[in-house]
Structures are given as C-alpha cells and as structure tokens.
Scaffold this motif. Structure first.
Motif, PDB file in Angstrom:
ATOM      1  N   ALA A 669       7.305  -5.515  -9.807  1.00  0.00           N
ATOM      2  CA  ALA A 669       6.434  -5.249  -8.663  1.00  0.00           C
ATOM      3  C   ALA A 669       5.064  -4.776  -9.116  1.00  0.00           C
ATOM      4  O   ALA A 669       4.029  -5.111  -8.511  1.00  0.00           O
ATOM      5  N   PHE A 708       6.115  -8.567  -0.405  1.00  0.00           N
ATOM      6  CA  PHE A 708       5.130  -7.756  -1.105  1.00  0.00           C
ATOM      7  C   PHE A 708       3.899  -7.593  -0.222  1.00  0.00           C
ATOM      8  O   PHE A 708       3.532  -8.493   0.540  1.00  0.00           O
ATOM      9  N   THR A 712      -1.754  -2.922  -2.570  1.00  0.00           N
ATOM     10  CA  THR A 712      -0.856  -1.789  -2.775  1.00  0.00           C
ATOM     11  C   THR A 712      -1.469  -0.516  -2.215  1.00  0.00           C
ATOM     12  O   THR A 712      -2.689  -0.430  -1.972  1.00  0.00           O
ATOM     13  N   THR A 737       7.582   3.083  -5.703  1.00  0.00           N
ATOM     14  CA  THR A 737       7.471   1.624  -5.785  1.00  0.00           C
ATOM     15  C   THR A 737       7.594   0.959  -4.426  1.00  0.00           C
ATOM     16  O   THR A 737       6.853   0.029  -4.097  1.00  0.00           O
ATOM     17  N   GLN A 741       4.299  -0.845  -3.132  1.00  0.00           N
ATOM     18  CA  GLN A 741       4.241  -2.296  -3.302  1.00  0.00           C
ATOM     19  C   GLN A 741       4.659  -3.072  -2.057  1.00  0.00           C
ATOM     20  O   GLN A 741       4.211  -4.199  -1.866  1.00  0.00           O
TER      21      GLN A 741
END
Length: 1004
Positions: A669, A708, A712, A737, A741
């Motif tokens: 990721a 995704f 981010t 994470t 992400q």
C-alpha cells in the motif's frame, strides 16, 4: 480393542461425524477438572437415534462410552478413555411444548439459555440455572443434577424432570419416570428387559430402604451419590429421578421431558453487608422464612479478585460496606409484590449494611459478580494457581456459619489460607459453598497434601451432615470418598445399582462406582514435565514469561462455547458458527496444552510443526475477544501468532501466499500511495476477470477488494499542514495503513474535529506502521521490527508527555495491547501504551469543556472486536449520549472479517456466517437514515460488501464532523482506459516477444 474395526463400524452404522484423529482426541482429553484422560475417539451424532446406535456399535467392540454435553464438569466426569458422544452440535432440538401441562421434550444437546429463549413466548422456563447457563446443555445438567442460584425457588434438576428416554449399554431402551404400583405391575407383565430392570430396582430399594432413609442427608443440596432415595415409595419409585446425577455411568439419555415453571416477570434485589463470610452465613436462617427466589453469598476476597481482573467494575461499586455480602433476590407477578417481600425482610430489624436495588440493569450487573466467581478466582497475577476439588460442598443452611469457620481452620492447617485466598461464595440459601483452593498439583508432596486435605474435608462435611457435592457431582474428585459420607452399605448399594444397568462397567468407568483415585489421571501432577518452548516471540508478562503457563490458563469453564452474543460478548466467533469444540478457545487451548504435554502419551507429537494445532487455529479470527471475555483471560490471538511464527520458521516457502499478500499489505500500500497508483490498482481489482486473477495470484478469497484512495492522508496533511492555535497542546494522529491508504477521509474528519476542539494536530509524514498485519499472520519477527521503528519514531513525542490518537481500533490496540506483550520491559513501549488514546477517549477524558455537536438521530454501533477486548467503548457511548445520539450497541460480536481472516482462502463461508448471526439481519431491518457506527476498517468493509440494504459504516470522526469529508468512489473512467491501453500494449509486446522470428538481411 480393535480400534480400526470400531472406527469402520461407527462410520458405517452411525449417522454422524466420527472423529478418531489426534486433534479431536486432544480437544476432548479433559473437562473443567484436574483430570486428563485421552478418549478413544469422538462421535458427534446427527440425531438421538444415531447416538443410540453409537452405543450399540461400542457394545459390539466392548468399548467404554461417555456421554458429554458442554464439557464443563468440574469433577472429572467428562474425561475418560472411552468413545465420547458429543450431543451439543446437532442434537439440540426442543421437540415439543405442553403449555397447559408446563412440560417440554428436549434432546440432550440443547443449551439451557437457548431452551429458555425458545420457551419465553410461552411465559415458561426451565427452573435450575447454573452459572454456566449460556453454554451448559440439558443432557449435562441431567448428568450432574445441576442447580444454580435459581434452585432456591425451583430446586435441583431431579426436582424438575418428568421423564427420561434412556439407552442401556446392552441396548435396552425405554422411557422412565415416576411409577405407580399399577404401572409397575403393567411393566412386570410385559416381561421384557425393562421389566427385568424395574424388578431388580424394586428389590434393591426394598433391601436398602431403611439404610437410605438413615444415611441420606436431609438437606437441599445433596448431589453426591446416586439418587437411591428417588426409588422410595414417598418419592413415587421415580426411575428418572434415580438416573439424574448418575454422570453417564448407568445409561445414555437420548431425550428428556422437563417440568417447567412460569417466568417471574418482576424481581428486586437486596444486598446485605457483613463483617465476614461466616457472619453472613449465620444470617441465612433468619432470611429464609421471607422466601427469596435466590440467596447468594460472596466474600470480600472474591470482590477483590474481580477488582484485580477488572471484572464488573460498575457492579462492584454498588455493594454496601462490609467484608462479605448476601445477595437476596425476591420475585413476584408485579413489581410491588417483589418489593413488598424485600421490604418485609428489611423491616424485620436485620442487622446489616443494606443496598436496596430496584433497577433490573443494576441487578443484572451485580448478579454477574456472583456468576464470575470461577473465572475471577483462577490465574490471578502473583498468586499460586487455584484448582477445583472441594469447590461445591454443602451442609444444612442452619449450620453453614459453623461449617465455614471449620473450613477456614482446615485451610490454615494445610497452608492454603492467606490474606489473598481462597475466596468463599455460593448458594448460601441452600448451604452450598464454592471455592477454588491453591493446591500444589505440581509436586509429589503437594499432591499428597491435596489428598490428605480432601479426606479431612470429607470428614468435616460428614460431621455436619452435609454432602461432598452440592452441585457439580462426584466424578473422580470425590468418588472414592463416598463411603465417608454414606457408609459401606450404601456404597455397596451403589455397586449393585451399577450392576443392574451396566454389569460390565462400560459406561463412564472409574467414576462413582469402583472409582479411580482422586490423585490419579491428574492433568498436571508430579510427573507433568512439559517442554517449555524457548526463543518465544511474545514476553507473556502475566504468566512469568512462560508460554506453557499462558496456555494452561484455560480452566475449561466453556464461556467460549456461547451460542448467542447476548450480553456483548465477542468470543468465540468460529465456535458460534461451527459448533465445533476444537474451534472454541477452550478446544484450541487444549490442543496447545497437549502439544506441550509431558505425560509421555502425547496426542500431538510434532510440536510447533503440528498440523492438528494449525488446523484448530486456522479458524481463529484473532478477534481478541477471549482476552476480555474469557474468565481466565486466555489470549488465543497471541498464542496463534506465536504458534504460526514457529510453525513456519525456517520454511517460509510453505506459508500460504495470502500471508505474504496480507501481511505485507502496508509495504504494498505504501508503494501504491507514494507512486499515486491507487486509481490504476483499483481498476485492476474492480474489473471483472482481472479482479479474480488478482485474488488468485495473491492466494486470497474471491471477494471485493477495498479501494485505494487517490490521495493518502499523509499527502493531504503535508499539503494542508496543521491549523489552529492548539490551545490544549499538540496531539499526534497516528496515520495507520488503513486510514492513510484506503479511508483518508476519516483522518481528515478527525483532524478537523480535533482542531475545532482546541488541539494542534501533528502527524508522521514518513512511511509508518504498527506491524499489525505481520503479527496477525504469524510473521512476528518482521512485525516486531516494524513496531520497533514506530516506537522509536514516537519516542520523543511520548517522552514529552504527548498523546497519540488512534483511529483504527486494530492498530490502536497494538500500541495498547500487543506492544507491551512483545516488549514487556521497554519503557518507551509502556509510555506509548499509557499515552495512546482513542478519539472518544481524547475528547471525553483529555479535552476540558468539549461539547460534541448536536447529532439528534439513531445509530447502530458495530464495535470492533479489538476495541471491545483492549480499548473499551465506554468513552464512545458517553460522547454519543452527549451528542444526543440514540445508540443501539449491537450484540453482534465480531463482524467476521477480522482483518486478514475474511480475506484468507477457505474462510469466506465462516466470515459471512459470522456476519449473518446478528449484524446483517439487524442492518436489513434498519431504516436507511439510521447511521451505522463502525470505527473498524474490517467492519466497514464487511458491511459495504455484504449488507444488501445499502448501509455504509461510518467512523466516529465522520459522525462528529457531520460527514463533511469526501468518501472514496469507484475507479475513474480514465483509470480504466489507461489500464486497458496498458493491457493492450503489454499484450502486443508479449505477442511480439513470443512470435517466431525470420532472419532478414539488411542492405548495407
């Protein structure tokens, strides 16, 4: 014995599951007692008739038989070298209900709570209710003659049985119950095997009637011995009553007709405080005339033990002043009736400190104090282990205070008494005392002392005219002591009774009649020499650094075998949907114990390489529910990670591909995020055909993969920067994470909420991770390295006293739970544990004057299992209540995805079944406008994919921010176009590369 032939015949003739593998035998090798006997094998019949056929096959091969329900027996009656028939998985039907006659017919595997749930619409219930009511079966209750707190009103099981359908080892099968002289004569005339049994029973009764009347204690809780008194004329020659409490040593029960009682709609509770437990017992006779429906005693040592283990903290605050307490419950058709009974007691001038509760919620909380007794007194930190053995003796209630003083004196004489234990509690209204004693069952001297104590305690109870067992049965713990209570003639009568039903001693041999010694077949004992593993990944600070002691925490009470999640319990999701012993926390603990066992006849011989243990752990969701819900705080998620780390050590190539794909997800990721490849990857994972190829390559289940984010959270924060004056100081928001992400909108919402509350928010902008995915897939060494880096990165902030806010419960729980287990001596880890908070904790505990926005509306809360187990949800409830949210906390347990579990191949069916138990049906019934609060990424993912009603999980941060942050959408069209163009280009290049070439000369 021809085991091979026995197995083949069982598989050929019995409609059920036949299991003679090492893993199954290990899982059933003990119950909740001190004893261990590895069974020959296990039969799980589909029907009562199939169970009867299993007995017939065993007879053909001369194999012993043990009938087993929930396996929670404390005296060893559910452990034997026999063919174990487990009724609990399939034979759990309520076959009929006679509302007028207040009876019902059940199969032996039905769980008590489930039976009462089904009877509720009729206004009826089964009266006896042991503390294990959420997982004990009716068959087991009949075998043990169970009681519980409600026996004060309803009596023991023997008092609530109309008839039993039983099968003898020789194949004789009949219904039995009370028998009039006319009915007896009719049976006699038939001249069949039943008539022969009845004829011999009457002769036995006539021969010993005087001795039975003389030797049987006339007390409410006489459970020891066979119920020969049920054969007396004054008890109606009740053959069913005789067989209740016979612990599978005489017959196999295949059906039971139960007598039911009306549900008492109202109840109230009075709690009385006394200076010590003997004084509380002295007060019992004066309370009994007021006819309480339950009268329980609890001493201050039990309260202290629960405080140490953080059990029922709210309820403990409700107790009056004192060092011992009586919990006196009254019931009635109306609240006024129940209250008037309580007031009559209080108006009698009773000398005690009093708390009078009329709130059912508070009463239930206090009742949990009493029901948590077994777990609270087992495996306390810095204390010797405690064991059963003398845990349920009973005496006449009017002599209970004297008996407790004598028992305390005996504790002192044998060195068991101390300021810290043993705790005393129990059903004081019927003179029954529960306790766990710190026997030394590890050395020869300790075992010899245990035997001497048991003999002296037996003499003490006999002196008071009591019973060795007031609830849990004799089994092996007390079988050889029965002559001290009943005398030689009655014990001889027990032997003759055994001969009538089971002349060859094939029914649960070694219990009650011709019993094994009480220091034989010990699960531990002086010869126990387990192989203590070295090079452990976790520190096990609560178990002296010992993996063996950690595994040995399980005391077999079976709370993990719950069938419903009522009461907010999470463990054990895989058992809830499979009904398999080896997929319960207890079953897995048993296999791990056997893996380490030092008895010499190990069922699990391959140690860390054991495939049986790996198979049992495979369906562990690592939900951590047992860490909190198990009374002994067994932490199976940690044990699973430890095992998998060793199992694959030196042979990583044998790991499933999903371990690599899911374990290394943060790295994958991170690359996707840094290169901003999210849209392209999403196009691959959400294009039919390609998505299946992607999951196949990764070795994961064929299910929808999360999207995704295009940007981010870290990229967004770097571009935006911190804002606000930070009047309250600086707080660090951890960019886990999943938030960073996949769902950065949650982090963005959290930043806005925190800044509005007066905090200045900072965030690491380098790639970071807590190590969760490596730990949960058993790649613990890698996880520790990743976690070490995170701790170092956060060290400066936490050393300065700064708080770390976690948004993803599973990652936050790593800092609060896993990190201290992995690095128990590291000071920075301890600081991080103490200074990591959830968003709700920060806003309610550390933000003075914070007032949440008004959010008038309804919400369902799917609490992440790690939040339930490690973090808690109280702060969230407090915050949402202040915001005006009408919250329903779902008793759904784990959502079923559980991080990597639901994505691993072979787990999809179990994952979806977990969600279908409570969560999905409740969502389908919810109105579209109802918010579904789900802080866990796994929970939101499961809801998104499986909820047909279209609900989406929302994080607390989003709710507080009013849903202002953008949510991720499907892959944009340009990404799909670029993907297809790239695929076309790659395909053309591949065709050219693979096509045969012809040689051509170039002109000069």
């Amino acid at each position: 014995m021809a085991i091979t032939g026995l197995v083949a015949a069982l598989r050929d003739r019995v409609d059920g599951e036949i299991r003679f593998d090492a893993g199954s035998r290990a899982a059933y090798s003990t119950d909740a007692s001190n004893f261990r006997q590895v069974p020959l094998g296990v039969v799980v019949p589909y029907t009562p008739d199939a169970g009867a056929e299993a007995v017939a096959v065993a007879r053909d091969f001369g194999a012993p038989v043990l009938s087993r329900g929930g396996g929670t027996s404390l005296a060893g009656q559910c452990a034997n070298t026999a063919v174990v028939i487990d009724w609990s998985k399939y034979c759990d039907e309520l076959e009929s209900v006679d509302v007028e006659g207040r009876t019902c017919v059940v199969q032996p595997g039905i769980v008590l709570d489930e039976l009462n749930r089904r009877l509720e619409r009729h206004g009826l219930r089964y009266g006896p209710e042991p503390a294990t009511h959420m997982n004990c079966t009716l068959g087991g209750m009949i075998g043990n003659n169970s009681c519980g707190a409600t026996a004060q009103r309803t009596g023991k099981v023997v008092d609530n049985i109309a008839r039993l359908e039983v099968v003898l080892y020789d194949g004789t099968r009949f219904w039995c119950g009370e028998t009039t002289d006319e009915q007896y004569a009719a049976i006699e005339r038939r001249g069949d095997p039943k008539a022969a049994v009845y004829r011999r029973l009457r002769a036995l009764r006539d021969a010993y009637a005087g001795e039975i009347r003389r030797c049987y204690p006339d007390i409410p809780r006489r459970v020891s011995g066979y119920n020969l008194d049920s054969l007396l004329p004054e008890h109606g020659f009740d053959v069913a009553g005789l067989l209740v409490g016979s612990e599978s040593t005489l017959v196999t029960v295949v059906r039971a007709e139960l007598e039911l009682v009306p549900v008492l709609p109202e109840r109230t509770l009075v709690v009385l405080g006394y200076p010590d437990i003997a004084a509380a017992a002295d007060a019992v006779p004066a309370i009994l005339p007021y006819e309480p429906i339950a009268l329980e005693g609890v001493d201050h040592k039990l309260v202290r033990d629960e405080q140490i283990k953080h059990l029922n903290p709210d309820a403990l605050d409700e107790l009056p002043h004192g060092h011992a307490f009586l919990m006196v419950q009254f019931g009635g058709e109306t609240a006024e009736e129940a209250r008037s009974r309580a007031e009559a007691l209080l108006g009698s001038g009773h000398r005690a400190d009093v708390e009078f509760l009329g709130d059912p919620v508070r009463e239930d909380e206090l009742w949990q104090v009493r029901e948590a007794g077994l777990g609270a007194t087992a495996h306390l930190p810095d204390r010797p282990d405690t064991f059963e053995g003398w845990e349920d003796s009973a005496v006449p209630p009017e002599r209970l205070g004297e008996y407790l003083r004598g028992l305390r004196e005996l504790y002192r004489e044998f060195g068991y008494e101390s300021d810290t234990g043993p705790a005393l509690y129990g059903h004081f209204g019927q003179g029954c005392v529960h306790t766990r004693i710190p026997f030394d069952l590890y050395t020869a001297e300790g075992v010899a002392t245990y035997r001497r104590f048991m003999e002296r305690a037996a003499d003490l109870v006999a002196e008071f005219g009591g019973s060795f067992s007031g609830e849990h049965g004799d089994g092996q713990s007390r079988g050889e002591l029965l002559h001290r209570m009943f005398g030689p003639q009655i014990v001889t009568a027990f032997g003759e009774l055994k001969t009538i039903f089971d002349p060859d001693d094939r029914m649960n041999p070694g219990k009650v009649v011709a019993p094994a010694r009480l220091d034989e077949h010990l699960r531990l004992g002086s010869h126990w020499a387990p192989a203590e593993p070295q090079d452990l990944r976790f520190g096990y600070p609560h178990d002296g650094g010992s993996f063996t002691q950690a595994v040995n925490r399980c005391v077999g009470v079976g709370r993990c075998r719950q069938h419903h999640t009522d009461g907010g319990q999470v463990m054990c999701p895989s058992y809830q949907v499979t009904g398999e012993e080896e997929h319960s926390t207890r079953g897995r603990a048993r296999l791990l114990f056997e893996m380490l066992d030092g008895h010499g006849d190990e069922t699990i011989r391959q140690g860390w390489r054991s495939e049986e243990v790996k198979d049992a752990l495979d369906l562990c969701l690592a939900c951590k529910g047992c860490k909190t819900d198990c009374p002994a705080n067994v932490d199976m998620a940690t044990y699973k990670a430890e095992f998998l780390s060793h199992h694959y050590e030196g042979r990583q190539w044998r790991r499933p591909r999903s371990d690599l794909a899911l374990g290394w997800l943060p790295v994958i990721a991170g690359i996707v995020g840094r290169l901003r490849l999210g849209p392209l990857v999403n196009a691959v994972t959400h294009t039919p055909g390609l998505s299946r190829l992607a999951t196949a390559v990764a070795g994961i289940a064929d299910r929808e993969l999360p999207l995704f984010a295009g940007e981010t959270l870290q990229h967004w924060f770097a571009r935006r920067g911190p804002r606000g004056d930070g009047g309250l100081g600086t707080v660090l928001l951890w960019p886990d994470t999943f938030t960073n992400q996949f769902h950065p909108h949650i982090g963005q919402a959290a930043v806005e909420v925190l800044e509005e509350a007066g905090w200045r928010v900072t965030m690491p902008l380098d790639p970071v991770c807590c190590g969760l995915t490596w730990i949960s897939t058993g790649q613990v060494d890698t996880g520790k390295r990743v976690l070490t880096r995170a701790v170092r990165l956060l060290a400066e902030h936490v050393r300065a006293g700064g708080l770390v806010v976690g948004l993803e419960p599973s990652c936050t729980s790593v800092f609060r739970g896993d990190a201290p287990e992995l690095f128990p001596t590291e000071q920075d880890v301890r600081r991080l544990r103490n200074q990591t908070v959830t968003l709700a904790e920060l806003l309610t505990r550390h933000t003075p004057g914070y007032r949440p926005p008004s959010l008038d509306g309804e919400a369902l809360a799917q609490v992440h299992c790690h939040q339930h187990a490690v973090l808690g949800f109280d702060a969230d409830e407090e915050l949402l209540e202040a915001a005006g949210v009408r919250l329903e906390h779902l008793d759904s347990g784990c959502c079923g995805l559980a991080g990597n579990f639901g994505f691993e191949r072979g787990h999809l069916e179990v994952s979806e079944a977990c969600a279908e138990r409570v969560l999905l049906p409740r969502l389908r019934a919810a109105a579209p406008e109802v918010a579904v609060l789900a802080d866990g990424f796994s929970c939101r993912t499961q809801i998104h994919e499986l909820d047909s009603g279209g609900h989406e999980g929302i994080h607390l941060a989003e709710l507080l921010a009013g849903g202002r942050a953008p949510r991720p959408g499907p892959p944009p069209s340009w990404a799909r176009a670029a993907l297809f163009a790239g695929i076309a280009g790659v395909s053309a290049a591949a065709v050219r590369a693979l096509s045969p070439r012809t040689s051509r000369r170039r002109p000069r």
